[in-house]
Structures are given as C-alpha cells and as structure tokens.
Design an enzyme around this catalytic site. Structure first.
Site, short mmCIF file in Angstrom:
data_model
loop_
_atom_site.label_atom_id
_atom_site.label_comp_id
_atom_site.label_asym_id
_atom_site.label_seq_id
_atom_site.Cartn_x
_atom_site.Cartn_y
_atom_site.Cartn_z
N PRO A 151 4.42 5.85 -0.04
CA PRO A 151 3.07 5.29 0.10
C PRO A 151 2.87 4.14 -0.87
O PRO A 151 3.45 4.11 -1.96
CB PRO A 151 2.15 6.47 -0.26
CG PRO A 151 3.02 7.69 -0.20
CD PRO A 151 4.40 7.24 -0.54
N ASP A 152 2.02 3.17 -0.47
CA ASP A 152 1.64 2.15 -1.44
C ASP A 152 0.53 2.70 -2.32
O ASP A 152 0.19 3.88 -2.24
CB ASP A 152 1.25 0.84 -0.75
CG ASP A 152 -0.03 0.96 0.09
OD1 ASP A 152 -0.70 2.02 -0.01
OD2 ASP A 152 -0.34 0.04 0.84
N PHE A 153 -0.05 1.87 -3.15
CA PHE A 153 -1.02 2.39 -4.12
C PHE A 153 -2.47 2.23 -3.67
O PHE A 153 -3.28 3.12 -3.89
CB PHE A 153 -0.84 1.68 -5.47
CG PHE A 153 0.40 2.11 -6.19
CD1 PHE A 153 0.38 3.18 -7.07
CD2 PHE A 153 1.61 1.47 -5.98
CE1 PHE A 153 1.52 3.60 -7.73
CE2 PHE A 153 2.76 1.88 -6.63
CZ PHE A 153 2.72 2.94 -7.50
N ARG A 154 -2.80 1.11 -3.05
CA ARG A 154 -4.22 0.78 -2.89
C ARG A 154 -4.77 0.87 -1.47
O ARG A 154 -5.96 0.64 -1.27
CB ARG A 154 -4.46 -0.63 -3.45
CG ARG A 154 -4.32 -0.68 -4.96
CD ARG A 154 -4.48 -2.10 -5.50
NE ARG A 154 -4.53 -2.08 -6.96
CZ ARG A 154 -3.47 -1.93 -7.74
NH1 ARG A 154 -2.27 -1.83 -7.20
NH2 ARG A 154 -3.61 -1.91 -9.06
N GLN B 143 7.57 -5.30 -7.97
CA GLN B 143 6.54 -4.49 -8.61
C GLN B 143 6.84 -3.00 -8.42
O GLN B 143 6.15 -2.16 -8.98
CB GLN B 143 5.17 -4.79 -8.00
CG GLN B 143 4.65 -6.19 -8.29
CD GLN B 143 3.37 -6.47 -7.52
OE1 GLN B 143 3.38 -6.64 -6.30
NE2 GLN B 143 2.26 -6.53 -8.22
N ASN B 144 7.84 -2.70 -7.62
CA ASN B 144 8.11 -1.31 -7.23
C ASN B 144 8.94 -0.58 -8.29
O ASN B 144 9.79 -1.18 -8.95
CB ASN B 144 8.82 -1.27 -5.89
CG ASN B 144 8.00 -1.93 -4.80
OD1 ASN B 144 6.77 -1.98 -4.88
ND2 ASN B 144 8.65 -2.44 -3.78
N ILE B 145 8.71 0.71 -8.39
CA ILE B 145 9.42 1.55 -9.35
C ILE B 145 10.48 2.40 -8.67
O ILE B 145 11.15 3.21 -9.33
CB ILE B 145 8.43 2.46 -10.11
CG1 ILE B 145 7.70 3.40 -9.15
CG2 ILE B 145 7.44 1.62 -10.92
CD1 ILE B 145 6.77 4.39 -9.81
N ASP B 146 10.67 2.22 -7.36
CA ASP B 146 11.51 3.13 -6.58
C ASP B 146 13.01 2.84 -6.64
O ASP B 146 13.80 3.62 -6.10
CB ASP B 146 11.05 3.14 -5.11
CG ASP B 146 10.93 1.74 -4.51
OD1 ASP B 146 11.80 0.89 -4.80
OD2 ASP B 146 9.97 1.50 -3.76
N HIS C 192 7.40 -4.00 -13.27
CA HIS C 192 6.61 -2.85 -13.73
C HIS C 192 7.50 -1.67 -14.11
O HIS C 192 7.05 -0.53 -14.13
CB HIS C 192 5.60 -2.44 -12.67
CG HIS C 192 4.59 -3.51 -12.37
ND1 HIS C 192 3.80 -3.51 -11.25
CD2 HIS C 192 4.24 -4.62 -13.08
CE1 HIS C 192 3.01 -4.58 -11.26
NE2 HIS C 192 3.27 -5.26 -12.35
N CYS D 118 10.07 7.74 -30.40
CA CYS D 118 11.18 7.18 -31.18
C CYS D 118 12.07 6.24 -30.38
O CYS D 118 12.91 5.54 -30.95
CB CYS D 118 12.01 8.28 -31.82
SG CYS D 118 13.07 9.18 -30.64
N GLY E 19 4.90 -7.74 1.07
CA GLY E 19 4.39 -6.40 0.81
C GLY E 19 3.59 -6.24 -0.46
O GLY E 19 3.69 -5.22 -1.13
N THR E 20 2.76 -7.22 -0.79
CA THR E 20 1.98 -7.12 -2.02
C THR E 20 0.57 -7.64 -1.80
O THR E 20 0.35 -8.57 -1.00
CB THR E 20 2.63 -7.91 -3.17
OG1 THR E 20 1.77 -7.90 -4.31
CG2 THR E 20 2.93 -9.35 -2.77
N GLU F 162 -1.53 -8.71 5.69
CA GLU F 162 -2.67 -9.63 5.64
C GLU F 162 -2.34 -10.78 4.71
O GLU F 162 -1.46 -10.67 3.85
CB GLU F 162 -3.93 -8.91 5.15
CG GLU F 162 -3.78 -8.28 3.78
CD GLU F 162 -5.00 -7.49 3.36
OE1 GLU F 162 -5.91 -7.34 4.19
OE2 GLU F 162 -5.03 -7.04 2.21
#
Length: 366
Positions: free
Chosen positions: A45-48, A118-121, A138, A149, A210-211, A235
């Site tokens: 899933p995306d975030f927003r 921007q993806n962490i995957d 990110h 530490c 995709g952003t 969009e």
C-alpha cells in the site's frame, strides 16, 4: 549522431517523441525519481491514498496520530507499533514491479545515472539495480542500527528477533534497534545531499513516477532541472505539464512504462528482466503464503492493529487489576496493623491490671 531536438510544434510531446529521444543516442544520464505508487502493483500500500493508504488504515491502531508509527520519539516509547507494521511490509514477501525492472533496463543499457526512491521496500535492489545507482532518500530495510550507540545489527539477526515477536535490542548498550528508515525527527541520509546537485546537473532526462511530490526536500528535485521530464502517475503533480519538453502519462505506472518500452523497441528485454524477479517458493510456502494482494496486506495490517489494540486493552485491564489488588493489599495491611495496635494496647492494659492486683495482694500468701 547529432543532438536530438524536440519538434517545434504547438502540441505537447508524447510517448513516441520521448521514445525517439531515448533511442537517439542523446540520452546518457537518466535520473529516475520514484515514490510508493510504483510499488502498489506489488501489493504494497502507499501512504496517503484515501481508504487504501497506510496512514488511513493505521488510524485503527492505538496511535496518537497515524504518522506516529514513523516518529522517532514515539518509537522510543512504544516500538511495538512500528514492528507490527514492519512485519507486514518486510522485504522478501513482495516481487518487484514492471517499473522496477524498467529501471534495471535503463541500467543495463548504460544510461541510468541514478534512481532516487522514497520507498523503503528495497524493490529496486531486488530488481537488480546496483547499490551505487540507488539513493534511498528515506532510508530502507537494507541495514539496521541501534538508535543510541549506532552499532549495526545484521539483517539475519533482526529477522530472527522479528520471527520470535521480540523487539530487537542492541547487544552493546541495550538500546532499541531499527532498520535505517528515516523517521520523523531524523535527518535524510548524507548520500542524498552528496549526490543530488551533480546528478541533477548531469541529467538529460528526468523520469518521475508514483509520487505525490508532497514530501520535501525530495518533492523539489524535479523542478530543479532544465532537461526533458516524464511523469508516470495516476494524477498530475508538481509543475509537470507546464514545460514544452514535459511528457505526462496518467494511469498505472506499469502500463505506461511498458508502452514506452514498446515504442523504444525494448519491450522484450523488459519482459525478460521482469520474469527474472519472480519469487520462487516451495509448494508448502505457496500454500501457506500465496501472493498477497494490496487488499490482503491491508487486511493483515488491520488484523494486526486490532490484535495490538486488544493487547493494549488487556494490559490496561491487568494494570487496573494489579492496582486494585495493591489497594486491597494496602487496606488489608492497614487493617492488620490496626488490629495489632489494638492487641498491643489490650496487652498493656492487661499488664497494668495484673500489676495492680499484685500490689493489692502484697505480703499475703495465697
């Protein structure tokens, strides 16, 4: 071959124009900038997005606000929330998409300068894009460190803790360990700032996909170049479409980029690269896991959120029960102490009475 020139027409350039540009020999440094929208086809899933975005679904989790799951201060207080989400999104469960393989295709053709994600995957890595070509703006799940530490924990060690439903702790100082994902309150990786200026100056094509282009400083990068730009997105975002050399392709990213590959004559190579990313599983693994859709991932997150909320309620009920027991114990102790005081007072009175009787009978043999 001479330098390619975009046709001087009143209309905007299209996919065919960009395909001609890509295959003209004029393009040597493509910079790709991507967000969560290129991974949704993988089931992530995306975030927003309303209703289907992570933040919307995380609203059911017992958080002060949805973004708190990526807040470093909240992580210190309650790391369970992040690790509940991490368990669902951890690499290895998802296959790279067609768009990820297109980035690999650009690298194989020797024209990929860099991909900023921007993806962490880590799906760019899984698709075969070399580490030196990737800037994870990110952060990602690729590495893990203690937040106190800085000691590194291996991926294998962190995975082992997660499988046991344990919160990973540092062996050196006992601090919390988390993947190198940039949380709110943390700085972006130094690599991001080190490479952006030179990469943007060298770019002869920018591809954005995709952003929402809402999170800075990443969101400002596409506007800093003067070269042709392409956008693959559901969009239009940012200032795309305002320049004469912009090409905007609205719709699913995979479909748009495959059409571009066809017009470039690269579609067979793209299909072959994507076929190599198929996740090979045993029959038992297939039966147990299957291929998760985005809907199923969200359902898993919601289920985990409900379980987490139930655990919190149970913990609070246990705490209330313990507090009530403690109050009862304190009341019992107070009552016991009162009885003991009364008993002591009574004993003293008995002693006094006995002494009086002895005084009365002094000198008399009974």
């Amino acid at each position: 071959m001479g330098k390619f020139k975009f046709p001087a027409t009143s209309g905007s350039p299209d996919l065919s124009t960009m395909a001609t540009y890509l295959t003209s020999g004029s393009v040597r440094n493509v910079v790709v900038m991507v967000g969560a929208g290129i991974s949704t086809a993988a089931g992530i899933p995306d975030f927003r997005s309303p209703k289907t975005g992570l933040y919307h679904n995380l609203s059911r989790l017992s958080l002060p606000y949805a973004e708190a799951v990526f807040d470093i201060d909240y992580f210190r207080r309650r790391p369970e929330a992040f690790y509940m989400l991490a368990h669902e999104l951890y690499p290895g469960k998802f296959r790279p998409t067609m768009f990820h393989s297109f980035i690999k295709l650009l690298e194989e053709r020797g024209i990929l300068r860099r991909v900023y994600t921007q993806n962490i995957d880590t799906l760019e890595r899984i698709a075969g894009v070399p580490d030196d070509k990737i800037v994870e703006a990110h952060g990602s799940f690729a590495e893990n460190h203690c937040i106190d530490c800085g000691k590194e924990m291996s991926k294998e060690a962190l995975e082992a803790r997660m499988k046991e439903n344990e919160i990973p702790k540092c062996k050196r100082c006992g601090g919390l360990v988390k993947p190198d994902i940039v949380f709110f309150g943390e700085s972006l990786p130094a690599r991001f700032f080190k490479l952006t200026t030179a990469d943007l100056q060298a770019a002869d094509l920018i591809i954005v996909a995709g952003t929402s282009l809402q999170v800075h400083p990443f969101a400002s990068l596409p506007s800093q170049v003067s070269c042709p730009r392409m956008l693959f997105n559901l969009e239009s975002v940012g200032d795309f479409g305002r320049r004469k050399t912009d090409v905007v392709v609205l719709g699913p990213c995979d479909e748009g980029v495959h059409k571009l590959a066809e017009k470039c004559g690269w579609d067979k190579q793209l299909d072959e690269l994507w076929s190599k990313t198929a996740i090979v599983k045993t029959v038992e693994e297939e039966e147990l896991e299957g291929s998760k859709t985005q809907k199923e991932v969200l359902a898993s997150i919601n289920k985990a959120a409900e379980d987490d909320l139930n655990n919190i309620v149970e913990e609070k009920e246990e705490q209330i029960g313990e507090n009530n027991d403690q109050v009862a114990d304190e009341t019992f102790v107070t009552a016991t102490e009162s009885v003991e005081i009364e008993e002591v007072t009574f004993s003293i009175e008995e002693l006094d009475l006995g002494a009086e009787k002895k005084e009365e009978g002094a000198g008399v043999d009974l």
